[in-house]
Design an enzyme around this catalytic site. Sequence first.
Site, PDB file in Angstrom:
ATOM      1  N   HIS A 157      -3.075   8.834   2.294  1.00  0.00           N
ATOM      2  CA  HIS A 157      -3.814   7.459   2.400  1.00  0.00           C
ATOM      3  C   HIS A 157      -3.582   7.437   4.034  1.00  0.00           C
ATOM      4  O   HIS A 157      -2.908   7.834   4.818  1.00  0.00           O
ATOM      5  CB  HIS A 157      -2.876   6.470   1.906  1.00  0.00           C
ATOM      6  CG  HIS A 157      -3.160   6.397   0.441  1.00  0.00           C
ATOM      7  ND1 HIS A 157      -2.814   5.428  -0.507  1.00  0.00           N
ATOM      8  CD2 HIS A 157      -4.002   7.321  -0.349  1.00  0.00           C
ATOM      9  CE1 HIS A 157      -3.179   5.739  -1.797  1.00  0.00           C
ATOM     10  NE2 HIS A 157      -3.865   6.953  -1.919  1.00  0.00           N
ATOM     11  N   GLU A 202      -2.467   4.604   5.934  1.00  0.00           N
ATOM     12  CA  GLU A 202      -1.386   4.182   6.651  1.00  0.00           C
ATOM     13  C   GLU A 202      -0.343   5.179   6.506  1.00  0.00           C
ATOM     14  O   GLU A 202       0.209   5.276   7.541  1.00  0.00           O
ATOM     15  CB  GLU A 202      -0.647   3.243   5.354  1.00  0.00           C
ATOM     16  CG  GLU A 202      -1.695   1.802   5.189  1.00  0.00           C
ATOM     17  CD  GLU A 202      -2.536   1.906   3.846  1.00  0.00           C
ATOM     18  OE1 GLU A 202      -2.973   0.874   3.074  1.00  0.00           O
ATOM     19  OE2 GLU A 202      -2.834   3.220   3.632  1.00  0.00           O
ATOM     20  N   CYS A 252      -1.395   0.409  -1.063  1.00  0.00           N
ATOM     21  CA  CYS A 252      -0.805   0.590  -2.315  1.00  0.00           C
ATOM     22  C   CYS A 252       0.799   0.595  -2.223  1.00  0.00           C
ATOM     23  O   CYS A 252       1.493   0.715  -1.160  1.00  0.00           O
ATOM     24  CB  CYS A 252      -1.195   1.875  -2.773  1.00  0.00           C
ATOM     25  SG  CYS A 252      -0.545   3.355  -1.986  1.00  0.00           S
ATOM     26  N   CYS A 284       2.542   3.400  -0.220  1.00  0.00           N
ATOM     27  CA  CYS A 284       2.327   3.402   1.269  1.00  0.00           C
ATOM     28  C   CYS A 284       3.210   1.868   1.915  1.00  0.00           C
ATOM     29  O   CYS A 284       3.496   2.028   3.017  1.00  0.00           O
ATOM     30  CB  CYS A 284       0.739   3.219   1.717  1.00  0.00           C
ATOM     31  SG  CYS A 284      -0.333   4.561   1.503  1.00  0.00           S
TER      32      CYS A 284
END
Length: 146
Positions: A72, A74, A100, A103
């Site tokens: 992801h 992040e 999410c 993250c």
Amino acid sequence: MAGERVDWHTYFMNIARQVATRSTCPRKHVGAVIVRDRTILSTGYNGSIRGLPHCSDVGCVMEDGHCVSTVHAEANAIIQAAKNGVAIHGAEIYTTASPCWPCFKLIANSSLSRVYFGEFYRDERSLKVATEAGIELFDLSAVSDS
């Protein structure tokens, strides 16, 4: 000079949106920008593990409705900062979609102080524990692509 200068939140969110254009997972394009004192420290977008085939080339590997090939945005921004020896303690992160849960945990343990997100995306757990974790969350969905 045509037009007015955008505010800082719009500026960094626009950069996060541009970073998202590098995403290699066709399911969702997400970009993240880590900032301290109005200076960009790191960026990241969602894509495959470095050196492995991209979802856009070979398809997504799906588990429980999620692509598990993708790192992801992040996480990639945090990893990029670490890889380059950039301290991010107390910095802020701008991300095009709310983090999410995995993250959010990375953000919390990286000691990022604020999360600015451009749209809410699926997971409400981070919204529920942010205050307890000492992290401020800001929904910038009203910020335009100025």
